[in-house]
Design a protein around this motif. Structure first.
Motif: not given
Ligand SMILES: [Zn+2]
Length: 338
Positions: A62-79
């Motif tokens: 959807d963002a129209g970028i290559d996945p190789g542009r990702l520097a990292g992921i932050g995931i907020g989880c319940p509990g």
């Protein structure tokens, strides 16, 4: 910054009991793509993890970028989560246990991942961009179906070595009080969550003490949402107002306890109930807490309303990942050794 091959984009993820949201952020943490899916937790952990991966892929597309542009992921989880190990421990409403979510996402996308509690993520966003901006110590209290809590202390999320903390919803307020979802008695969320308020309001409607509420939603707890409660109070259902005030007073009792321990500059209140009745909650929680703290603490804190809306958790998770993950000043070409 417009270098087309730099690894400087971030994923912020909000894993909820019923819905999940993946957002792609650019280097300045502006949202540029998103994907929302149902969580379908009952289908099991493997299928749940697959849906998370799929949501991230779709958001990147959807963002129209290559996945190789990702520097990292932050995931907020319940509990509670194990931030160091990247484990989701035993999230309420999901029925999962000890899920190695960080490892799975790191393998899948070949980037570092930071796993955090969703309330901490939302509060971190308030600390960076909203109601708690640049405070030394901020406490967050988010009454909803349960009551979430968080703390940002000197720019870091306060947490234990194997488990996140600030479970303010499970502070025992009434020793012999009502049963809590956690199996113990008299927890704050058993007496002051939206669910607890709705249950008391339904009883009042049944007894004929809340005519406006009864007209709008009857006695069905699941129909008594925050907006319905707020409208009933506006229409002068005094019993409903008293029920909500009493809940806010109890939240203030728990907040006073936290103030004695951490002396925050600011207590941020958020979530659907507070959004629907901000003045009532800010006023009651503030008064109740101030009445119960030692005099030295009386003028040391402010109770304020959250400023960020729906995307606070994804934004906070992405900002946290950006804060914690060392950013290689590298291009994709560098990373593949060209
Ligand atoms: Zn509890």
């Amino acid at each position: 910054m417009s270098d087309g091959s730099r690894r400087d984009h971030w994923i912020g993820f909000d894993l909820g009991g019923t819905k999940m949201l993946a957002q792609v952020y650019d280097a300045d943490l502006k949202p540029i793509g998103r994907e929302r899916k149902r969580t379908k937790a009952s289908a099991g952990i493997d299928s749940g993890l697959d849906r998370i991966v799929e949501s991230i892929r779709d958001a990147v597309e959807d963002a129209g970028i290559d996945p190789g542009r990702l520097a990292g992921i932050g995931i907020g989880c319940p509990g509670p989560v194990d931030m160091e190990g990247g484990l989701l421990l035993n999230p309420p409403n999901l029925g999962w246990s000890r899920v190695p979510i960080g490892e799975r996402l790191a393998e899948e996308f070949s980037v570092p991942v930071r796993v955090l509690n969703d309330v901490d993520a939302g509060l971190y966003a308030e600390y960076r961009y909203g109601a708690a901006k640049d405070t030394r110590c901020a406490i967050g209290v988010f009454p909803g179906t349960g009551i979430g809590g968080g703390c940002i202390y000197k720019g870091e999320i306060l947490h234990g070595s194997h488990c996140t903390c600030m479970e303010i919803g499970h502070i025992q307020i009434m020793p012999e009080g009502p049963l809590c979802g956690c199996g113990r008695r008299g927890c704050l969320e058993a007496v002051a969550s939206r669910l607890a308020i709705a249950a008391n309001a339904a009883k009042a409607a049944y007894r004929g003490e809340a005519p406006h509420l009864n007209d709008a939603a009857g006695t069905d707890i699941s129909s008594i949402r925050s907006g319905v409660l707020s409208a009933a109070i506006e229409a002068d259902d005094k019993t409903v107002r008293d029920i909500v005030r009493e809940a806010a007073r109890h939240i203030g009792i728990a907040v006073a306890g936290v103030i004695h321990i951490l002396s925050p500059d600011v207590v941020v209140l958020g979530g659907g109930l507070v959004e629907a009745m901000p003045d009532l909650f800010i006023d009651q929680v503030s008064r109740s807490a101030r009445k119960r703290v030692m005099s030295a603490f009386k003028d040391t804190f402010e109770v304020v309303r959250s400023q960020l809306e729906d995307d606070a958790v994804t934004k906070g998770a992405a900002a946290w990942a950006q804060h914690k993950i060392p950013q290689p000043d590298a291009t994709v070409a560098d990373a593949v050794g060209v």
